[in-house]
Every structure is written in C-alpha cells, then in structure tokens.
Design a protein around this motif. Structure first.
Motif, mmCIF file in Angstrom:
data_model
loop_
_atom_site.group_PDB
_atom_site.id
_atom_site.type_symbol
_atom_site.label_atom_id
_atom_site.label_comp_id
_atom_site.label_asym_id
_atom_site.label_seq_id
_atom_site.Cartn_x
_atom_site.Cartn_y
_atom_site.Cartn_z
ATOM 1 N N LYS A 89 37.934 -41.177 -1.574
ATOM 2 C CA LYS A 89 38.938 -41.879 -2.362
ATOM 3 C C LYS A 89 39.110 -41.222 -3.718
ATOM 4 O O LYS A 89 38.329 -40.347 -4.116
ATOM 5 C CB LYS A 89 38.569 -43.354 -2.531
ATOM 6 C CG LYS A 89 37.276 -43.611 -3.272
ATOM 7 C CD LYS A 89 37.014 -45.120 -3.333
ATOM 8 C CE LYS A 89 35.776 -45.439 -4.142
ATOM 9 N NZ LYS A 89 35.557 -46.888 -4.247
ATOM 10 N N ILE A 93 39.801 -36.886 -3.263
ATOM 11 C CA ILE A 93 40.829 -36.453 -2.319
ATOM 12 C C ILE A 93 41.524 -35.204 -2.850
ATOM 13 O O ILE A 93 41.700 -34.215 -2.131
ATOM 14 C CB ILE A 93 41.842 -37.575 -2.058
ATOM 15 C CG1 ILE A 93 41.145 -38.792 -1.421
ATOM 16 C CG2 ILE A 93 42.976 -37.083 -1.163
ATOM 17 C CD1 ILE A 93 42.042 -39.997 -1.248
ATOM 18 N N ASN A 97 41.498 -31.479 -1.288
ATOM 19 C CA ASN A 97 42.802 -30.936 -0.936
ATOM 20 C C ASN A 97 43.002 -29.560 -1.560
ATOM 21 O O ASN A 97 43.608 -28.671 -0.954
ATOM 22 C CB ASN A 97 43.906 -31.898 -1.402
ATOM 23 C CG ASN A 97 45.285 -31.428 -1.022
ATOM 24 O OD1 ASN A 97 45.656 -31.405 0.138
ATOM 25 N ND2 ASN A 97 46.063 -31.026 -2.019
ATOM 26 N N THR A 102 42.429 -29.591 3.975
ATOM 27 C CA THR A 102 42.910 -30.876 4.481
ATOM 28 C C THR A 102 44.111 -30.696 5.408
ATOM 29 O O THR A 102 44.846 -29.709 5.329
ATOM 30 C CB THR A 102 43.297 -31.812 3.323
ATOM 31 O OG1 THR A 102 44.243 -31.156 2.481
ATOM 32 C CG2 THR A 102 42.069 -32.195 2.513
ATOM 33 N N ALA A 134 45.821 -38.216 3.468
ATOM 34 C CA ALA A 134 44.903 -39.342 3.612
ATOM 35 C C ALA A 134 45.675 -40.609 3.932
ATOM 36 O O ALA A 134 46.872 -40.718 3.625
ATOM 37 C CB ALA A 134 44.088 -39.539 2.331
ATOM 38 N N VAL A 306 40.467 -39.373 4.710
ATOM 39 C CA VAL A 306 41.072 -38.054 4.519
ATOM 40 C C VAL A 306 40.892 -37.244 5.798
ATOM 41 O O VAL A 306 39.831 -37.297 6.433
ATOM 42 C CB VAL A 306 40.422 -37.316 3.338
ATOM 43 C CG1 VAL A 306 41.086 -35.964 3.118
ATOM 44 C CG2 VAL A 306 40.511 -38.156 2.080
#
Length: 422
Positions: A89, A93, A97, A102, A134, A306
């Motif tokens: 979270k 994230i 990324n 991701t 996500a 994610v």
C-alpha cells in the motif's frame, strides 16, 4: 446440460473475456501479512471466491510487520520469482512500480470502469505513473473515536466530543468519576494514530504539509507544537500510567468493558467490538475524532494488492481474475463486512449487513471528498516514504515515553529526524 458444466462454461467465458486467452487456467500466488484472526478470515474469503471461479489459489502469509513481507518480496524478486500478487500500500506501490516489475492492469480497469467507482484519493496510489498496477480492497477510516455509552453516562458525558476542547472537558469528567478517559496501547503505530488525529483535527493544512508532503518547516511550526501540547495533556492526564507493554486487545477491552470512556482507533475496532458481544453504534458509539474546523473529515488507509509481471499465461490469467474479483461489488461487500472497513468502490450499498458506524463512514467519506478534507494516513503508511514515516513515528513515541520532553523539542526533533533521511 448439467449445472456443473454450465458453471464451467460460464467461468471459461468470463476468463476469456478478462484475459483474451480462452484456455488459460488461472493461477495465483499471493504474498500477504494477514496471518491470523479476522485478517486471515477476510483474505480466506478472497481465496474461496478465486477457487469458486475456477482458479488455483496459493498464498504465502508472512506474520508480523510490513517489513517482513517486504523482505520476502525482495528475496523473491532477486531470485527471479516475483509473486503474482502482493499486499502492499501507499508509497511502497510507487517504489516497486519504479523498478519496472509491476504488471499493467489498464485494459481490465477500462473494461470495468474502475476510474469511475474507486475513491479519487486512491487513484494516484493505485496508478503511481498513470497506469493501474494495483487493486484496492477497502478503505479504512483512521480518525474514529469510540465511546462506551454506559461509561459515558456514568461520568455525565452525554455525547462523543466534537472538538478537542470538548474532548478535554469530557476527560475531566471521566477522571473526576474515577475512570480512565482514553484507552491506549504500547506501539509506535498507535502513538502515531492518535497524534495524527490530533494534528488533523486541529490544523488540516499543517497535516497536509507535514505528513503528506513531508515539509520540515511545517514540522517545526507552532501548529505542530500545539498538537504535541494536546498529546502531552492526553498522555499525562487522560491515559492511565500502565500503558507500557499493553497490547491492542487489552487496550480495546478497557473501552469495550467500560473501564475507559474512549478509544481513538481505526475502524478495525469493529471486529473487536463484535467479538465482545457489543453492537457498534449502540453499546459502543462512534464518531469522527475531534475536529476544530467543523466539517466532516476523513483520514484514509487502504489495503491493496499489487500485481507483478508474470511470463506464465496461467498466472497472467490468474492476475486478471483476481483483480476482477477484488473490485467486484460482491467481494468488496463480503470482505469489508468481515474487516470493519468500507468498500473502495463508492457505489456499493451499505444498507444491509454493515454496521451503523460503517454506514456513517461512507457518508463522511463522500462529504470529505466534496469538502476537500479527505487525506491519506501517515501513521498507516499511505503518504511519505517509510524512512520518513519511521523517523516521524520514532519521535512521537519518544515524546509519549519521555515526560520531560517539551513540545517544541519534539517538533524540532521530528524535523531533524526527517532531514537526516533526505
């Protein structure tokens, strides 16, 4: 045609639509930290739904702090074995990324209209560079105050305090009646939870500058010093002296059982209240924690999943199915009823199966979006990078545990600690 065959065909058609791969067998390995209690029960519901939709569900649950989950994730990524889905979270994230690892979920998001239904404050978190990577599972509200109605009545407190001046007046009545005013536990995150509620309720602009933007000048400001003044009053007079070593359940039960009037805590408290046989909104009343600026406000936390790039088509199909399920109204309802939070989707009806407190949370969320008072939580890792958050929390906890530390020294120490990490 048998019912089983109908289900199998329907599932295959759904997967084909989601993934574009008609014969992919969806699989997922999810890494998360929901290892026990209501958290484990809530994530088990997701696994059940995934299996019922024809998927092969696997999970790795890492008990303890988020750092433990991150350590496992780093090890897996370095080994070239990134899990398909990971509970992460906030700024984590964006950090992951930025590594390029991701998976892009834009096509599914566009088909299902995620941008139109997910709370706007979550969009930049789930889309750190403008692309969906996500899926949010819920929205937790951090700025709740819970009150034991019977204990409040006994102390002559007729309603939950709306401002910090009202809070102090109610606490003076509680102390006079021989009660603990505010239940509290021994943990840096709980110290930070109460403190960010204080700062937010006193000065939302300083909250945004200090805790969302990481502005060190805001940390040294008079508004921050004032928040530490209120925190000192609460620790020294309105909490009890036996906090050291106290766990969450013990602190919660002080309020639930009526030994304390109030508990400032996020909405996961709903589960503890229910487990004690009490009804949220009736035996234990709820309201937004005190605010001096007279509007509905909302400090947001959100659990999310994610997705990491996968070369195996079965795991790619599994990611599509999992994301579809997470943002389905059915899962958002089932999961959040179990967890005490509210759906990340703003279009889910909370009139059946949700508590009065959860229904109020949704109303206040909508009002805070309209009023520009919705913010993300620093204490629960939704704003600044972990290194800055950790520095802030260390100072807040030092202040709580150091009676002779002045508010001005604490404000300066926080700014210094954050600057040291820059």
């Amino acid at each position: 045609m048998t019912s089983k065959l109908k289900v199998a065909l329907a599932t295959g058609i759904t997967l084909a639509l989601l993934t574009g791969t008609a014969f992919a067998a969806p699989k997922v390995l999810m890494l998360h930290q929901w290892a026990s209690g209501s958290d484990a029960a809530a994530i088990a519901k997701l696994g059940d739904m995934f299996t019922a939709a024809g998927g092969e569900w696997q999970q790795t649950a890492i008990a303890g702090h988020t750092a433990n989950t991150l350590a496992k994730l780093r090890a897996d990524v370095l080994a070239g074995n990134a899990p398909a889905a990971v509970q992460l979270k906030g700024p984590e994230i964006a950090e992951w990324n930025a590594t390029g690892g991701t998976a892009n979920m834009d096509d599914l998001a566009a088909k299902e209209g995620w941008d139109k239904v997910v709370a706007p404050e979550l969009l930049p978190v789930m889309k750190p560079d403008g692309h969906w990577v996500a899926a949010p599972m819920n929205i937790h509200r951090i700025n709740w105050i819970w009150g034991n109605k019977a204990a409040m009545d006994a102390a002559g407190v007729t309603e939950l305090p709306k401002t910090w001046a009202e809070f102090n007046a109610a606490c003076d009545k509680a102390v006079a009646a021989g009660k603990i005013c505010l239940a509290h536990l021994s943990a840096d995150w709980s110290d930070a939870t109460v403190f960010e509620d204080v700062l937010y309720g006193q000065d939302i602009d300083t909250f945004k500058k200090a805790f969302v933007e990481g502005d060190v000048d805001a940390m040294r400001s008079d508004a921050m010093i004032k928040a530490f003044d209120q925190m000192r009053l609460m620790v020294s007079k309105y909490m009890d002296p036996a906090i050291a070593g106290r766990d969450y359940d013990t602190a919660s039960n002080l309020m639930v059982n009526g030994d304390a009037l109030f508990f400032i805590m996020g909405d996961w408290e709903v589960g503890t209240i229910k487990a004690a046989g009490k009804t949220p909104g009736v035996d234990i009343v709820c309201a937004q924690s005190p605010t001096d600026w007279g509007k509905p406000g909302f400090i947001l936390n959100s659990d999310s999943v994610v997705f990491f790039k996968q070369s195996d088509p079965d795991y790619q199909a599994g990611q599509q199915l999992l994301a579809h399920l997470i943002l389905s109204p059915d899962f958002q309802t089932i999961f959040n009823q179990a967890k005490g939070s509210i759906p990340a989707r703003l279009d889910v009806d909370l009139s059946n199966g949700f508590t009065a407190c959860q229904q109020q949370s949704q109303k206040d969320l909508e009002a805070s979006i309209a009023g520009g008072t919705l913010v993300r939580s620093m204490a629960h890792n939704m704003t600044v990078l972990q290194k800055y958050r950790g520095a802030m929390m260390d100072v807040i906890t030092e202040f709580v545990n150091t009676p002779d530390m002045s508010s001005k020294d604490a404000a300066n120490a926080m700014a210094d600690a954050v600057e040291a990490q820059m």
